[in-house]
Design a protein around this motif. Structure first.
Motif, short mmCIF file in Angstrom:
data_model
loop_
_atom_site.label_atom_id
_atom_site.label_comp_id
_atom_site.label_asym_id
_atom_site.label_seq_id
_atom_site.Cartn_x
_atom_site.Cartn_y
_atom_site.Cartn_z
N PRO A 408 40.62 31.14 29.21
CA PRO A 408 41.71 31.63 30.07
C PRO A 408 41.20 32.65 31.08
O PRO A 408 40.28 33.42 30.80
N LEU A 409 41.82 32.66 32.24
CA LEU A 409 41.46 33.60 33.30
C LEU A 409 42.65 34.52 33.60
O LEU A 409 43.75 34.04 33.90
N ARG A 410 42.42 35.83 33.51
CA ARG A 410 43.40 36.83 33.92
C ARG A 410 43.22 37.05 35.42
O ARG A 410 42.26 37.69 35.84
N VAL A 411 44.11 36.52 36.23
CA VAL A 411 43.96 36.60 37.68
C VAL A 411 44.55 37.91 38.18
O VAL A 411 45.74 38.19 38.01
N VAL A 412 43.68 38.73 38.78
CA VAL A 412 44.09 40.03 39.32
C VAL A 412 44.11 39.89 40.84
O VAL A 412 43.10 39.54 41.46
N GLU A 413 45.25 40.17 41.44
CA GLU A 413 45.42 39.93 42.86
C GLU A 413 45.38 41.23 43.66
O GLU A 413 45.40 42.33 43.11
N GLY A 414 45.36 41.08 44.97
CA GLY A 414 45.40 42.22 45.87
C GLY A 414 44.02 42.82 46.09
O GLY A 414 42.99 42.21 45.83
N GLU A 415 44.01 44.05 46.57
CA GLU A 415 42.75 44.74 46.90
C GLU A 415 42.22 45.44 45.65
O GLU A 415 42.43 46.63 45.43
N VAL A 416 41.53 44.65 44.82
CA VAL A 416 41.11 45.13 43.50
C VAL A 416 40.06 46.23 43.62
O VAL A 416 40.08 47.21 42.87
N GLY A 417 39.12 46.08 44.56
CA GLY A 417 38.10 47.11 44.74
C GLY A 417 38.71 48.42 45.21
O GLY A 417 38.36 49.50 44.70
N ALA A 418 39.61 48.36 46.17
CA ALA A 418 40.28 49.56 46.65
C ALA A 418 41.11 50.20 45.54
O ALA A 418 41.16 51.43 45.41
N ARG A 419 41.73 49.37 44.72
CA ARG A 419 42.51 49.87 43.58
C ARG A 419 41.59 50.63 42.61
O ARG A 419 41.91 51.72 42.13
N GLY A 420 40.42 50.03 42.33
CA GLY A 420 39.47 50.69 41.44
C GLY A 420 38.96 51.99 42.02
O GLY A 420 38.72 52.96 41.29
N ALA A 421 38.76 52.02 43.35
CA ALA A 421 38.30 53.25 43.99
C ALA A 421 39.32 54.37 43.81
O ALA A 421 38.95 55.54 43.58
N VAL A 422 40.61 54.05 43.90
CA VAL A 422 41.64 55.05 43.68
C VAL A 422 41.63 55.52 42.22
O VAL A 422 41.72 56.73 41.95
N LEU A 423 41.51 54.59 41.27
CA LEU A 423 41.49 54.98 39.86
C LEU A 423 40.29 55.88 39.55
O LEU A 423 40.40 56.84 38.78
N GLY A 430 41.40 64.43 38.11
CA GLY A 430 42.35 64.74 37.04
C GLY A 430 43.78 64.42 37.37
O GLY A 430 44.72 65.07 36.88
N VAL A 431 44.00 63.37 38.19
CA VAL A 431 45.35 62.94 38.55
C VAL A 431 45.78 61.86 37.57
O VAL A 431 45.16 60.79 37.50
N PRO A 432 46.83 62.07 36.77
CA PRO A 432 47.22 61.08 35.77
C PRO A 432 47.90 59.87 36.40
O PRO A 432 48.87 60.00 37.15
N LEU A 433 47.37 58.68 36.14
CA LEU A 433 47.97 57.42 36.58
C LEU A 433 48.05 56.48 35.39
O LEU A 433 47.22 56.54 34.48
N ASP A 434 49.04 55.59 35.41
CA ASP A 434 49.22 54.59 34.34
C ASP A 434 48.25 53.45 34.60
O ASP A 434 48.55 52.52 35.34
N THR A 435 47.07 53.51 33.97
CA THR A 435 46.02 52.52 34.24
C THR A 435 46.47 51.11 33.91
O THR A 435 46.14 50.16 34.64
N ALA A 436 47.21 50.94 32.81
CA ALA A 436 47.68 49.59 32.43
C ALA A 436 48.56 48.99 33.51
O ALA A 436 48.47 47.80 33.83
N ALA A 437 49.45 49.80 34.09
CA ALA A 437 50.33 49.30 35.15
C ALA A 437 49.53 48.98 36.41
O ALA A 437 49.83 48.01 37.11
N TRP A 438 48.49 49.76 36.68
CA TRP A 438 47.68 49.55 37.88
C TRP A 438 46.80 48.31 37.78
O TRP A 438 46.39 47.76 38.80
N THR A 439 46.46 47.87 36.58
CA THR A 439 45.44 46.83 36.41
C THR A 439 45.96 45.54 35.78
O THR A 439 45.16 44.65 35.47
#
Length: 476
Positions: A408-423, A430-439
């Motif tokens: 099975p493939l978990r398809v992650v859409e959008g600007e994944v690299g930019a998203r990772g850069a923000v995380l 030290g900015v708290p973000l909901d990683t599960a929701a972001w990924t």
């Protein structure tokens, strides 16, 4: 809002996200590549100008205060800069092949293996070690004029922040000079490559990543900005690939396979690299094959088709492509994962007057899938597999990849690299973000059992054809 910047090989992008990880807007600008006789270079000022342009357009479209920005970009290559971060010559791309004879020599005399045993990095022509050694032999004045040899995102970071010195992060430092255990440069490797007198060109390492405030170019002055990781580990973060055994396949210009691991194994055939991450003792076992969608682009141009035609072409040829096979090693610098063979070139097999353009396109997509399976197996994939990149925009090709990979493939859409850069930036500040929701994945593609079994047999045949091609390349 949160802004992620991705300075890619052919496209520079900036994406805005809200606190929940929803993608608000994206701005992109193409950047050029100059190819000539195996050399692949870029205009670093064009790349930096594109970054400033996309940031300006993005912040104009989404006029929310920018809380935080993260930067990522293409890795490897050599971007020579002066003390102010301005280029002293055109940037040399990771796709460059001019140092292949040097890598051939180092493969023969054991240098490549010796470096791998120390750092877990198997050098290829487009990585900084061979390129710096080539420049030292052929363009020493360029090195004399430089204050640092950095990666793409490091130049951008220095210019955006006005930093007084060049700095990189542990991920970009990983190839080929970083000791993954100490997270510092291995001077023994510098000596092995004959570069001790150029040691001062290696930038400082911001462990895990450097931070600074934007000086007002593109981003509002004072915006907190983090530099790194580079695009492959940034995509892993953006896809939620952090648990040991889980993997990511990036179907982009480069076909990159990454597996998260806490085990450092410097044995076996030298290939790929261990990318250090923001967590000591955690690495990404990376097998970044040289050519992914770039191979398909070439074949589509050859057949007079475009990306919009891909799904129809894949539907017009059955699995196995009527006997047509493609070994998709199109890069002028050969291959670097899951083996290093600078002389390897693409091969088209089983083509006859009865073959249709659709057969050639399907065989190319299948060949890329086999290369991905080879890399993922070598990297030690045991858990779930996420997939992202431009190739996943085609439902037919994504389904074909699930069948070829047999999982099975978990398809992650959008600007994944930019998203990772923000995380990564959020973690550093030290900015708290909901990683599960972001990924979270957009969807999961299941393989067809019958087609997966058929492809498993063809994959073994692919490995046999590849072994023969490698023997031919080694004799040339």
């Amino acid at each position: 809002m949160f802004v992620g910047i991705d300075a890619g090989t052919s496209l520079v992008k900036a994406a805005a996200f809200d606190r929940a990880g929803r993608e608000l807007a994206v701005e992109a600008r193409p950047v050029g590549l100059e190819l000539r006789g195996g050399a692949v270079e870029q205009d670093a000022e064009e790349v930096y100008g594109a970054v400033v342009a996309v940031l300006g357009a993005l912040t104009a479209r989404v006029p929310e205060p920018v809380e935080l920005a993260g930067l990522t970009g293409q890795g490897d290559g050599v971007w020579l800069v002066d003390a102010a971060g301005r280029p002293v010559r055109p940037a040399i791309s990771w796709m460059d092949g001019r140092a292949h004879e040097l890598v051939d020599q180092w493969l023969a005399d054991g240098t490549v293996e010796a470096v791998f045993r120390r750092t877990g990095s198997a050098m290829f022509p487009g990585c900084p070690g061979p390129l710096l050694a080539w420049l030292d032999r052929h363009e020493p004045k360029a090195l004399d004029a430089a204050a640092a040899a950095v990666a793409c995102k490091d130049l951008v970071f220095q210019r955006l922040t006005g930093a007084g010195r060049a700095v990189t992060d542990v991920s970009d430092a990983s190839m080929p000079f970083l000791d993954p255990r100490t997270r510092s440069y291995d001077n023994g490797v510098v000596e092995l490559l004959g570069l001790t007198h150029r040691r001062g060109l290696l930038p400082g390492i911001g462990d895990p990543i450097a931070t600074g405030a934007a000086s007002g170019a593109g981003l509002p002055a004072g915006t907190p900005l983090a530099n790194g990781p580079y695009d492959l580990p940034a995509c892993a973060l953006g896809a939620g690939v952090t648990a040991p055994g889980d993997g990511l396949l990036i179907v982009g210009t480069c076909l990159a396979s990454l597996v998260a691991t806490t085990a450092l194994d410097l044995g076996g055939e030298p290939a790929g690299l261990y990318i250090s991450t923001d967590r000591p003792g955690h690495w990404l076992r990376a097998m970044p094959a040289m050519v992914g969608t770039a191979a398909l682009d070439w074949v589509l141009r050859l057949t007079g088709a475009g990306h919009r035609d891909l799904d129809d072409l894949l539907g017009a040829s059955p699995p196995g492509a009527h006997g047509v096979r493609v070994l998709p090693y199109f890069a002028p610098s050969g291959e670097r994962a899951p083996f290093v063979e600078p002389g390897l070139r693409a091969e088209l097999l089983g083509v006859s007057l009865e073959s249709a353009p659709a057969d050639l396109v399907r065989a190319t997509c299948e060949g890329i899938g086999y290369a991905a399976r080879h890399c993922l197996e070598a990297a030690g994939l045991t858990g779930s597999l996420a997939v992202c990149g431009g190739g996943t925009r085609s439902p037919a090709w994504t389904g074909l990849l699930a069948d070829v990979l047999g999982r099975p493939l978990r398809v992650v859409e959008g600007e994944v690299g930019a998203r990772g850069a923000v995380l990564a930036a959020a973690g550093r500040y030290g900015v708290p973000l909901d990683t599960a929701a972001w990924t979270g994945p957009a969807r999961v593609i299941e393989p067809d059992p019958g087609r997966a079994a058929s492809y498993a047999k063809r994959y073994e045949e692919h490995l046999e054809l590849l072994a023969a091609a490698r023997r031919r390349a080694a004799r040339c």
